[in-house]
Design a protein around this motif. Structure first.
Motif, PDB file in Angstrom:
ATOM      1  N   THR A  21      36.459  44.798  48.427  1.00  0.00           N
ATOM      2  CA  THR A  21      36.392  43.971  49.630  1.00  0.00           C
ATOM      3  C   THR A  21      35.382  44.537  50.627  1.00  0.00           C
ATOM      4  N   GLU A  22      35.410  45.839  50.816  1.00  0.00           N
ATOM      5  CA  GLU A  22      34.505  46.507  51.749  1.00  0.00           C
ATOM      6  C   GLU A  22      33.040  46.291  51.375  1.00  0.00           C
ATOM      7  N   GLN A  23      32.756  46.276  50.087  1.00  0.00           N
ATOM      8  CA  GLN A  23      31.373  46.233  49.623  1.00  0.00           C
ATOM      9  C   GLN A  23      30.824  44.818  49.423  1.00  0.00           C
ATOM     10  N   ALA A  24      31.652  43.786  49.629  1.00  0.00           N
ATOM     11  CA  ALA A  24      31.174  42.416  49.407  1.00  0.00           C
ATOM     12  C   ALA A  24      29.953  42.106  50.261  1.00  0.00           C
ATOM     13  N   LEU A  44      25.467  36.363  42.224  1.00  0.00           N
ATOM     14  CA  LEU A  44      25.365  37.670  41.577  1.00  0.00           C
ATOM     15  C   LEU A  44      26.413  38.640  42.126  1.00  0.00           C
ATOM     16  N   ARG A  45      26.718  38.537  43.418  1.00  0.00           N
ATOM     17  CA  ARG A  45      27.780  39.375  43.979  1.00  0.00           C
ATOM     18  C   ARG A  45      29.122  39.063  43.320  1.00  0.00           C
ATOM     19  N   GLU A  47      29.587  37.880  40.363  1.00  0.00           N
ATOM     20  CA  GLU A  47      29.556  38.411  39.003  1.00  0.00           C
ATOM     21  C   GLU A  47      29.757  39.926  39.012  1.00  0.00           C
ATOM     22  N   THR A  48      29.184  40.601  40.001  1.00  0.00           N
ATOM     23  CA  THR A  48      29.382  42.047  40.126  1.00  0.00           C
ATOM     24  C   THR A  48      30.854  42.377  40.323  1.00  0.00           C
ATOM     25  N   LEU A  49      31.510  41.643  41.215  1.00  0.00           N
ATOM     26  CA  LEU A  49      32.923  41.892  41.469  1.00  0.00           C
ATOM     27  C   LEU A  49      33.781  41.552  40.248  1.00  0.00           C
ATOM     28  N   ALA A  50      33.394  40.492  39.536  1.00  0.00           N
ATOM     29  CA  ALA A  50      34.136  40.131  38.329  1.00  0.00           C
ATOM     30  C   ALA A  50      34.036  41.238  37.284  1.00  0.00           C
ATOM     31  N   ARG A  51      32.840  41.802  37.116  1.00  0.00           N
ATOM     32  CA  ARG A  51      32.678  42.896  36.152  1.00  0.00           C
ATOM     33  C   ARG A  51      33.450  44.133  36.595  1.00  0.00           C
TER      34      ARG A  51
END
Length: 385
Positions: A21-24, A44-45, A47-51
């Motif tokens: 959450t902090e890095q979104a 892309l964000r 997708e990053t969080l999903a990975r």
């Protein structure tokens, strides 16, 4: 203990979900600088969080998790930039083979319809629907402006739809694309077909060409909760199982449908995603948030607002059937609340500047009487227009 040492200890004790959450925000800004496109950066964000949620270093220290997130985001951005350089050479045969439907099975009608188009029409459709390029990106590849690219895509899609209908023995019924996860499609399909729709169900992967071949879109309810990272909150203690892959797919399809003017109906979690897409948030658990005055699992009345699509379709105080423990909390921008339950909980949303974009917190495929039938009739009629 000094203030700096206390602060560092707090940072070390952050949970994995809290770090996501902090890095979104930082991830989105980093990606936007790299790809030059806020919309692509947000995709892309996600997708990053999903990975990260699927295979991130959960037990690592916060600095290691943050570094992993930014490294993954950077690699995704570099992949995106490399794809942009070679997207004019879309491998048609590979893309046709990848066009999937319910449970990943390829629909031969989609492949036949695409193969019947001109090479330019195929290229435009594959760039827009399979590669997922924005209209601006399509225009840049074809040396066109965004408006010209929009017209090219619209003409190619119209030709594709006509070819798809002819491949289906000139079936005059509009095609409704139904997006589900692990849920049983039978109740939804029977409900839509009773109103004259041809239903195409997709239970996995991206919508892709199925979305290009659709006249309307239904986001079905979900057995899993919407992950709080999608609306920028940490995971609370009452969140159940989640399915980021499914909900990221649904958000992408919903975004495209709204921009294309495709009729859209979100059911239950589909309504929640409509709100999240517009920047809204959700109650992660209604009882925990104090919403326990009304059992929303049973049939209950709702009050629709004046001058709304909901009022025109189902009247002033219809009875509806729900089954959910999450619901709209903060309303997103560009959506309107069009009905509420007796306890004040949001029961439906609309996008006012869209011809037919409605989200209902209840399940119209389960409603008794004519509430469900009216909604299906209206969606099919809008899809046939």
């Amino acid at each position: 203990m000094s203030g700096s040492a206390s602060h560092e200890r707090h940072r070390q004790e952050m949970t994995f979900d809290a770090i996501l959450t902090e890095q979104a925000g930082p991830l989105t800004r980093r990606l936007a600088r790299m790809v030059g496109d806020r919309e692509t950066a947000e995709d892309l964000r996600q997708e990053t969080l999903a990975r990260a949620w699927r295979r991130g270093p959960r037990d690592a220290s916060p600095p290691v998790v943050r570094a992993w997130l930014h490294r993954t985001a950077t690699n995704l951005a570099l992949d995106e930039l490399r794809r942009r350089k070679r997207r004019e050479h879309v491998p048609l045969r590979e893309t046709l083979a990848a066009a999937g439907g319910h449970d990943g099975q390829r629909d031969p009608l989609l492949a036949d319809a695409l193969a019947s188009l001109t090479a330019h029409q195929r290229l435009v459709l594959l760039l827009r629907f399979e590669a997922g390029l924005s209209l601006r990106e399509v225009g840049a590849l074809l040396d066109l402006g965004e408006d010209a690219a929009r017209k090219r895509v619209a003409r190619a899609r119209a030709a594709f739809l006509e070819a798809y209908r002819q491949a289906g023995d000139d079936d005059p019924r509009p095609t409704i694309l139904l997006l589900l996860g692990r849920e049983d499609p039978a109740p939804y399909e029977a409900w839509l077909r009773a109103s004259g729709a041809r239903v195409r169900t997709v239970a996995g992967g991206q919508a892709g060409l199925d979305l290009a071949g659709a006249d309307g879109l239904v986001l079905g309810g979900s057995e899993t909760d919407v992950h709080p990272s999608l609306y920028g909150e940490p995971v609370g203690p009452h969140v159940g199982a989640t399915d980021l892959t499914r909900h990221l797919r649904d958000l992408a399809a919903l975004r495209h449908a709204l921009r294309s003017g495709l009729p859209v109906l979100g059911v239950c979690s589909g309504t929640q995603l409509l709100n999240v897409l517009h920047g809204g948030t959700l109650h992660q658990d209604l009882p925990a948030a104090g919403w326990d005055a009304l059992d929303h699992r049973d049939e209950h009345p709702i009050a629709t607002a004046d001058d709304t699509l909901a009022r025109r379709l189902i009247g002033g105080r219809p009875g509806v059937v729900s089954e959910h423990h999450q619901a709209v909390k903060r309303l997103g921008r560009g959506v309107r609340v069009t009905s509420v339950a007796p306890d004040g909980l949001v029961e439906s949303l609309e996008v006012p500047d869209h011809p037919f974009a409605l989200g209902v917190q209840w399940h119209p495929e389960r409603c008794s009487g004519d509430v469900g039938r009216r909604m299906a009739d209206a969606l099919v009629a809008a899809s046939a227009a």
